[in-house]
Design an enzyme around this catalytic site. Sequence first.
Site, PDB file in Angstrom:
ATOM      1  N   THR A  54       0.879  -1.188   0.000  1.00  0.00           N
ATOM      2  CA  THR A  54       0.000   0.000   0.000  1.00  0.00           C
ATOM      3  C   THR A  54       0.913   1.234   0.000  1.00  0.00           C
ATOM      4  O   THR A  54       1.393   1.613  -1.052  1.00  0.00           O
ATOM      5  CB  THR A  54      -0.986  -0.007   1.191  1.00  0.00           C
ATOM      6  OG1 THR A  54      -0.263  -0.157   2.402  1.00  0.00           O
ATOM      7  CG2 THR A  54      -2.014  -1.112   1.045  1.00  0.00           C
ATOM      8  N   SER A  97      -5.499  18.480   1.712  1.00  0.00           N
ATOM      9  CA  SER A  97      -4.788  19.676   1.242  1.00  0.00           C
ATOM     10  C   SER A  97      -4.288  19.473  -0.175  1.00  0.00           C
ATOM     11  O   SER A  97      -4.480  18.435  -0.776  1.00  0.00           O
ATOM     12  CB  SER A  97      -3.646  20.005   2.191  1.00  0.00           C
ATOM     13  OG  SER A  97      -2.757  18.919   2.248  1.00  0.00           O
ATOM     14  N   ASN A 154      -0.186  10.909   6.492  1.00  0.00           N
ATOM     15  CA  ASN A 154      -1.393  10.504   7.209  1.00  0.00           C
ATOM     16  C   ASN A 154      -2.398  11.617   7.447  1.00  0.00           C
ATOM     17  O   ASN A 154      -3.493  11.360   7.943  1.00  0.00           O
ATOM     18  CB  ASN A 154      -1.003   9.875   8.543  1.00  0.00           C
ATOM     19  CG  ASN A 154      -0.362   8.524   8.323  1.00  0.00           C
ATOM     20  OD1 ASN A 154      -1.006   7.622   7.814  1.00  0.00           O
ATOM     21  ND2 ASN A 154       0.904   8.403   8.650  1.00  0.00           N
ATOM     22  N   GLU A 200       6.478   4.973   7.529  1.00  0.00           N
ATOM     23  CA  GLU A 200       6.009   6.139   6.779  1.00  0.00           C
ATOM     24  C   GLU A 200       6.807   7.377   7.168  1.00  0.00           C
ATOM     25  O   GLU A 200       6.833   7.778   8.325  1.00  0.00           O
ATOM     26  CB  GLU A 200       4.515   6.342   7.027  1.00  0.00           C
ATOM     27  CG  GLU A 200       3.709   5.233   6.352  1.00  0.00           C
ATOM     28  CD  GLU A 200       2.227   5.423   6.476  1.00  0.00           C
ATOM     29  OE1 GLU A 200       1.529   5.091   5.510  1.00  0.00           O
ATOM     30  OE2 GLU A 200       1.774   5.902   7.519  1.00  0.00           O
ATOM     31  N   LYS A 224       4.383  -6.873   3.808  1.00  0.00           N
ATOM     32  CA  LYS A 224       4.085  -5.482   3.521  1.00  0.00           C
ATOM     33  C   LYS A 224       3.788  -4.808   4.846  1.00  0.00           C
ATOM     34  O   LYS A 224       3.305  -5.435   5.792  1.00  0.00           O
ATOM     35  CB  LYS A 224       2.912  -5.323   2.534  1.00  0.00           C
ATOM     36  CG  LYS A 224       1.578  -5.771   3.020  1.00  0.00           C
ATOM     37  CD  LYS A 224       0.680  -4.770   3.711  1.00  0.00           C
ATOM     38  CE  LYS A 224       0.703  -3.395   3.141  1.00  0.00           C
ATOM     39  NZ  LYS A 224      -0.262  -2.521   3.894  1.00  0.00           N
ATOM     40  N   THR A 228      -1.085  -1.627   7.763  1.00  0.00           N
ATOM     41  CA  THR A 228      -1.323  -3.002   8.185  1.00  0.00           C
ATOM     42  C   THR A 228      -0.099  -3.809   7.843  1.00  0.00           C
ATOM     43  O   THR A 228       0.467  -3.661   6.778  1.00  0.00           O
ATOM     44  CB  THR A 228      -2.533  -3.655   7.462  1.00  0.00           C
ATOM     45  OG1 THR A 228      -3.716  -3.074   7.940  1.00  0.00           O
ATOM     46  CG2 THR A 228      -2.575  -5.151   7.686  1.00  0.00           C
TER      47      THR A 228
END
Lengths: 413, 413
Positions: free
Chosen positions: A158, A413, A408, A285, A184, A195
């Site tokens: 993802t 925006s 996140n 991330e 992943k 996840t």
Amino acid sequence: MSQTVSPLAPKTFPDLPPVAGVRFATAEAGIRYRNRTDVLLMLFERGTTVAGVFTRSKCPSAPVEWCEAKLAAGRARALVVNSGNANAFTGKAGRAAVKRTAELAAEAAGCKPREVFLASTGVIGEPLDASKFEGVLTDCAARAADGPWLDAAKAIMTTDTFPKVATRTVDLGGVPVTLVGIAKGAGMIAPDMATMLSFVVTDAPIAAPVLQGLLDRGVIDTFNALTIDGDTSTSDTLLMFATGAAAARGAPVIEESRDKRLAEFRAALFDLMGDLARQVARDGEGARKFVTINVTGATSKRSARRIAMSIANSPLVKTAIAGEDANWGRVVMAVGKAGEPAERDRLAIWFGDIRVAFRGARDPDYDEAAASAYMRRDEIELKVDLALGEASDTVWTCDLTKEYVAINGDYRS
Amino acid sequence: MSQTVSPLAPKTFPDLPPVAGVRFATAEAGIRYRNRTDVLLMLFERGTTVAGVFTRSKCPSAPVEWCEAKLAAGRARALVVNSGNANAFTGKAGRAAVKRTAELAAEAAGCKPREVFLASTGVIGEPLDASKFEGVLTDCAARAADGPWLDAAKAIMTTDTFPKVATRTVDLGGVPVTLVGIAKGAGMIAPDMATMLSFVVTDAPIAAPVLQGLLDRGVIDTFNALTIDGDTSTSDTLLMFATGAAAARGAPVIEESRDKRLAEFRAALFDLMGDLARQVARDGEGARKFVTINVTGATSKRSARRIAMSIANSPLVKTAIAGEDANWGRVVMAVGKAGEPAERDRLAIWFGDIRVAFRGARDPDYDEAAASAYMRRDEIELKVDLALGEASDTVWTCDLTKEYVAINGDYRS
């Protein structure tokens, strides 16, 4: 979606061998993404055993509930994984989608629906349209081959910026057997664009209860020693499949956990699981730093784990590391808030080999310039010695950067 | 240091009356900051009682240890608060600095060192040079007056963008008594540029054990119902001083917690504490949204609190709110990870009055446009109904923005 690959990504991928008894293919089912694969079908030869470990969330996804129920029989013939939609918090429709997907996969694989295992990752709360798999799974089954593994790892991504793969070859009763794992995890271990999913396959002949015991023990210091943001997915899934195909080459069938011939296999499996877990942290991330946290001198392993996780999940520690600041004051804070036995006047803290705090105060010999130089590295080791007992623990995490917030929070925006 | 005031700051400050028996002054001791006040000396008239609640950290600061030890006697004549240095994790030197500061304050106030209470906030691990207070505290004592309270609130700020003050006037046995409280909390409740400190004074005559009972009960749904980032300071301190000066005007001396004349005072105190706690959330580092989280239908208040805190501390929920995204999937995740009784198929979630999820799935009537409009507000209410029991709880937090990461991570850039 992130466009640039994590600076912490491995420079090269290992050569990933076929695993006898496993074939797979990927496809574009158009579940959410465009112009990329989003479904993986894996087929296992008759007699394949299966074991699994799942999220501890009180609100698990529909595929997690399906897998947990089907695991009791210990047999698997197919695995379907999709990205783009987690099929979590989708109520009755979610359960129906799982059932329909299993039926389609069973038809394609020539097995029973209960021999099909499933995992989904992506947005939660959106109904998953199982009709997208119609035809697609049959086509995958027709194309299924013993490689390339990187395609399988890519189809389940993802917000991951690189596919996560690992392999080991190991001796089992005098016969070489193979392990291949894919994973992943978009950095956070949580739903909606994250996840943690991992699938490990082997040609070793191992009974399902033995396999389950291996996973239960193996996750403790691998996938469970990993945190990105302390958030827990509704969908976290680790499944392991053992085809037993190596038996034809003389590998012994392992029926008992205490079988001594399992020792090397066990070590290799745990090593592979740790490898995959660390790759997930490296793809955190927005991550710019891979962080290893060692806690020593604790009164118990459980206590060491809790303190290590308190440090690893502290936004203040993580932002300090992002800012390349050897801010041991925040480490003290995180130790103190863990609620575990700790005495300020015994505590010592290191960044790398640099001891910055000792016996309740700043280390008088601590060289700030050396610490600053160390903090500019992209791999940081933080060690805390509690000087209370003999227990220790290690966890992995990454820093907390503005990019994490952007990934996140910037939807509007 | 933040330069701009939080958009969630109160538009006006209340008029803050003098409290009989309390005088104070502030000064520039030059502990860390330049061109701003960084020390507050408060003097209390003879007979003043004191109570306190402190951080639960296993590594508390030197001033916290001092206050906890001195609280047993229940008497106070002076309070010294400094900003810029937390005097935490400073070992023996830290304890010596506390003792020296108390001696200097006692000399200035004409009392015993054990009647002096102390609090420090700022960088941790740096030795605090108590000699900076020499002369300064004597000068403060000479200048001490019954106002202005805003100066007191400003002297204790670190990354706060506005001073936090509150007042209540209430009837005690037919006589009006006054409460004034000040607080600082730079958004996170943690060390190094943060820590929650609050000081409440009253002229009511209340015995120390009664005062302690009020604070112990009062913090539960006020300061303890507040989180910015889940990090716990080494220095969190709430102290309350009751001068008893209102006795001269006929106010009854309250010696028993069950005294019925205390009811109105208790309510006003808890209300004031809640007010200050919410102001801290409104000044959360980088905060753009003030968030109230209500959990209903829980099996116990403790369970409701844990679920509410799981939501309030989730980086994914907080970044979604920053992104003005009504991302109830992440709320489901946070409920699920709390480890408390929760059933997906009973869960309902609201943003404001908009029910977005109901009975284990997206609410079919949920209007995305209305939810998006709601999320653009700067005050967000998130409600989760577990539909399992009768217990409920409320906590306050703020969103997680890139500015939070910048404030806490950009030292080196």
